[in-house]
Design an enzyme around this catalytic site. Structure first.
Site, short mmCIF file in Angstrom:
data_model
loop_
_atom_site.label_atom_id
_atom_site.label_comp_id
_atom_site.label_asym_id
_atom_site.label_seq_id
_atom_site.Cartn_x
_atom_site.Cartn_y
_atom_site.Cartn_z
N GLU A 174 44.95 44.59 50.96
CA GLU A 174 43.69 44.28 51.62
C GLU A 174 43.91 43.22 52.71
O GLU A 174 43.24 42.18 52.74
CB GLU A 174 42.67 43.85 50.57
CG GLU A 174 42.43 44.97 49.56
CD GLU A 174 41.28 44.73 48.61
OE1 GLU A 174 40.91 43.58 48.40
OE2 GLU A 174 40.75 45.72 48.09
N HIS A 406 30.97 53.22 37.54
CA HIS A 406 31.97 52.23 37.94
C HIS A 406 32.85 51.85 36.76
O HIS A 406 32.36 51.61 35.66
CB HIS A 406 31.26 50.97 38.48
CG HIS A 406 32.19 49.98 39.08
ND1 HIS A 406 32.06 48.63 38.89
CD2 HIS A 406 33.29 50.14 39.86
CE1 HIS A 406 33.02 47.99 39.55
NE2 HIS A 406 33.78 48.89 40.14
N GLU A 408 35.49 49.12 36.74
CA GLU A 408 36.39 48.02 37.13
C GLU A 408 37.27 47.70 35.92
O GLU A 408 36.75 47.47 34.83
CB GLU A 408 35.56 46.80 37.54
CG GLU A 408 36.37 45.53 37.80
CD GLU A 408 37.40 45.71 38.92
OE1 GLU A 408 36.98 45.98 40.06
OE2 GLU A 408 38.61 45.60 38.64
N GLU A 495 40.13 53.09 48.19
CA GLU A 495 39.92 52.00 49.13
C GLU A 495 41.30 51.66 49.68
O GLU A 495 41.64 52.00 50.79
CB GLU A 495 39.26 50.82 48.42
CG GLU A 495 38.89 49.69 49.34
CD GLU A 495 38.48 48.44 48.56
OE1 GLU A 495 37.57 47.75 48.99
OE2 GLU A 495 39.10 48.15 47.52
N GLU A 501 33.65 45.53 52.36
CA GLU A 501 33.25 44.41 51.50
C GLU A 501 33.71 43.06 52.05
O GLU A 501 33.06 42.05 51.83
CB GLU A 501 33.79 44.61 50.08
CG GLU A 501 35.31 44.68 50.01
CD GLU A 501 35.87 44.80 48.59
OE1 GLU A 501 35.09 44.70 47.63
OE2 GLU A 501 37.08 45.01 48.45
C1 NOJ Z 1 36.38 45.21 44.54
C2 NOJ Z 1 35.91 46.55 45.00
O1 NOJ Z 1 36.53 46.91 46.20
C3 NOJ Z 1 34.41 46.51 45.14
O2 NOJ Z 1 33.94 47.73 45.67
C4 NOJ Z 1 33.79 46.19 43.80
O3 NOJ Z 1 32.40 46.03 43.98
C5 NOJ Z 1 34.36 44.91 43.23
N1 NOJ Z 1 35.78 44.91 43.26
C6 NOJ Z 1 33.93 44.69 41.78
O4 NOJ Z 1 34.54 45.66 40.97
CA CA Z 2 38.58 46.01 47.18
#
Ligand code: NOJ
Ligand code: CA
Length: 697
Positions: A174, A406, A408, A495, A501
């Site tokens: 990133e 989602h 994560e 991504e 973001e």
């Molecule tokens: C990073 C991700 O790129 C984003 O899309 C997400 O909202 C946050 N992490 C939390 O998981």
């Molecule tokens: Ca990210």
């Protein structure tokens, strides 16, 4: 001299002769003759190659080879045989930028044996748009497992090309991009202003792949991984003295080991994309062609290119939060993923023709997750009490919308792997067949890297398991894509770079950022960049917030066409779209699956104008965008069908638009157009233009 000594001397002589390899050199020419690849084995048994493009050496003689535990494949190699072959066919991607891809190439295979007696092949494929090569260990031989200590593949640059590069970080991609001469590649600057949370940069002259290079004549070349499976990602260390990129494979937790593989095994393809100009790089299919055909059998209608909205941007701009409880264990009152809020997004999606609603922060574990990253953090089947999953499922079905779930992981991958089968079945029970994974933070177990073999295997395992269960995947923070969407078309996007973001909580993305992405990161596969922000100052919910998006609104529209993905988010809040419903109409109209793509103009990192034909339709869409420099173009509509009438709706930067202080004006005008006509495109500083061209009956 005794007979014995004589015999010993004779044997020694024979061995010495055998250790001197027969020099070998063979050239393979691409079907249209524009590219030549020469494979060489010198008398010391060292393998190398070189590449010519349009009559010029673009990669000078460059080393090939691997160092394995117990076997040295860099010298003392002997040729067993060599053979040439060719292939000519075409295939249809399940979704994509075009509906059919030509796959035509010539191959050379050099069969070798190492001094220790290990057999392996070097295989080159020469296409009209580039070269792919890899090392293959075809069968169980002297050993059933090989341990790669180092890959010594090199790419010798024949001139001081201009490079578009991002620093080599073992753990995050990133980063921002820089355009410089290759001799000036230096990540020191990135180290001082870096914002990703995880970084592991060991060599400031090293870059991630794909890295894109341009010569004086304008020709372009990009070096990338294709079909990255069961191996660490290839980064490239630049050696200034020999002007050579040296492959650097991100290691396993044991820093002396790059990968451990069972035979049969082959490395990923080393892909060298070649094009006479910048635009050609954007319609180059080498990486996809080097990947295996689709492995998902049967009906694929569950794989749906789509637009989506979701509980996402509001979390990043501070309207609501992921966590249900505050530090004292009390409900925050600001939780985003509530049943009511999800229904609001479902309504908005249904009204505007979006298929998906992403919901983040719906399951347990988000309380201070960022600071307490640990191996067991998230519970992927335990919704927060204010998220009524059955009711949401019922309501979504009623409205014809599906939740994108989602996941994560906080990079706690063992925990995720333990939970994933049960989690996927749980989501399917509610009718949700798409997930967004995420890998924020250091990999747990510690010592592995986001770009290392262990994680590459993890990302691929997720694709296999979800494919079996008919689930689509969007991945955040994985390795950069290498064309695996051909093999696993349920892998919709990732991504794998610095997304939108970053505009919400960092120094942001500068106006050339998206133009860097399309010429580098996007070459391997679609990106979930999440375009469509209309409200550029991000202090709507927190007056102290200074962050802003540095594009015009018209450029946000253009991204839906220029920055390819079969899933595109309309990332802003419904209320921000409702205020500008005339401009929002473009996002409602734009499709995400295409039968044809034309690049009308392009300059690496500076500007692009892309025209795409909607799949199964006569409609076309154009996106044009620029960096901080304003530009004027003429777009010739010679791709339209002869004899048809079309209505073009042009969404362009309005009067005095500027990405910094006046991003909002969008001028909308309609025109009747026909094939061959020319449209004027005017782009503001940091601006863009989006055009829908609909066939009129
Ligand atoms: C990073 C991700 O790129 C984003 O899309 C997400 O909202 C946050 N992490 C939390 O998981
Ligand atoms: Ca990210």
């Amino acid at each position: 001299m005794t007979k014995r000594i004589l015999l010993a001397l004779l044997l020694l002589g024979a061995n010495m002769a055998a250790s001197l390899a027969q020099p070998f050199s063979k050239t393979v020419v691409s079907p249209n003759k524009s590219i030549q690849a020469t494979l060489i084995l010198n008398e010391k048994g060292e393998a190398s190659y070189k590449i010519r493009f349009q009559g010029k050496d673009v990669i000078g003689q460059s080393r090939l080879g691997l160092r394995l535990r117990g076997y040295d494949l860099t010298t003392g190699l002997k040729r067993i045989s060599d053979s040439k072959s060719s292939e000519k066919n075409s295939w249809k991607p399940v979704w994509g930028e075009v509906d059919e891809i030509k796959n035509e190439y010539k191959t050379i295979t050099l069969k070798l044996v190492s001094a220790e007696g290990l057999r392996f092949d070097i295989v080159f494929r020469v296409y009209d748009d580039g070269v792919g090569f890899r090392y293959e260990f075809p069968k169980k031989d002297k050993t059933s497992e090989i341990v790669v200590l180092d890959e010594l593949t090199e790419f010798q640059m024949t001139a001081d090309y201009t490079a578009l590069w991002a620093p080599s970080d073992w753990d995050s991609n990133e980063h921002t991009y820089t355009k410089s001469k290759i001799s000036e590649i230096d990540a020191t600057k990135h180290l001082t202003d870096i914002e990703p949370f995880v970084q592991h940069i060991t060599n400031v002259h090293a870059v991630q792949t794909p890295v894109t290079l341009q010569g004086q004549s304008g020709f372009c070349m990009s070096i990338a991984d294709a079909a990255l499976v069961d191996y660490g990602a290839m980064h490239l260390e630049f050696d200034r003295t020999t002007r050579t990129f040296k492959s650097f494979i991100i290691p396993t937790a044991d820093s002396t080991v790059k990968s451990i593989n069972k035979l049969p095994f082959h490395t990923p393809w080393r892909a060298i994309l070649l094009s006479p100009d910048a635009g050609g790089l954007l319609t180059n299919h080498l990486i996809l062609n080097l990947n295996e055909p689709c492995k998902i059998k049967g009906d694929l209608s569950w794989i749906k290119p789509q637009k989506y909205v979701g509980i996402w941007w509001e979390l990043h701009v501070g309207k609501s939060g992921w966590n249900y409880l505050d530090k004292d264990g009390k409900p925050t009152g600001k939780h985003g993923a509530t049943t009511e809020n999800v229904k609001h997004y479902i309504d908005f999606a249904a009204q505007n023709g979006f298929a998906g609603v992403l919901v983040e922060g719906w399951f347990e574990g988000w309380e201070d997750w960022f600071n307490v990253m640990r191996p067991e953090i998230f519970e992927f089947t335990k919704p927060y009490p204010d998220y009524d999953i059955s009711e949401i499922s019922r309501y979504a079905k009623e409205k014809g919308v599906k939740i994108i779930v989602h996941n994560e992981t906080g990079s706690a991958i063992r925990s995720y792997e333990r939970q994933m089968d049960a989690a996927y079945d749980y989501y399917l029970k509610y009718g949700f067949n798409a997930i967004k994974t995420g890998y924020v933070g250091f990999i747990q177990p510690k010592g592995e890297w986001h770009d290392g073999q262990e994680m590459i295997n993890h990302y691929n395992e997720v694709l296999r398991r979800t494919a079996e269960k008919h689930i689509m995947v969007v991945a955040h923070e994985p390795v950069r894509p290498s064309g695996l969407q051909r093999t696993w078309p349920n892998f919709m996007a990732s991504e794998a770079a610095r997304g939108q973001e970053f505009n919400a909580w960092s120094k942001g993305n500068d106006p050339s950022h998206e133009l860097s992405l399309i010429f580098t990161r996007l070459l391997g596969g679609p990106m979930d960049y999440t375009p469509g922000i209309f409200q550029m100052e991000l202090n709507q919910f927190d007056k102290a917030k200074k962050d802003r998006v540095r594009t015009t609104v018209a450029k946000q529209l253009a991204l839906y066409v220029t920055l390819y993905s079969p899933v595109q988010m309309a990332a802003d809040l419904p209320e921000n779209y409702e205020k500008r419903s005339d401009v929002f109409q473009f996002i409602r109209d734009v499709p995400t699956d295409w039968s044809d793509t034309k690049i009308l103009n392009a300059a690496i990192g500076d500007y692009v104008t892309t025209a795409r034909r909607q799949k199964n339709s006569d409609n076309w869409f154009i996106g044009s965008m620029t960096d901080e420099t304003p530009r004027q173009f003429k777009a010739k509509l010679d791709f339209l069908d002869a004899g048809k009438n079309y209505e073009a709706t042009i969404y362009e930067d309005g009067k005095d638009a500027h990405y910094l202080d006046n991003p909002y004006p969008v001028n909308i005008r309609k025109l009747n157009v026909r094939k061959g006509q020319t449209l004027a495109i005017n782009l503001a500083d940091g601006g863009g233009c989006a055009i829908s061209i609909k066939a009129v009956k």
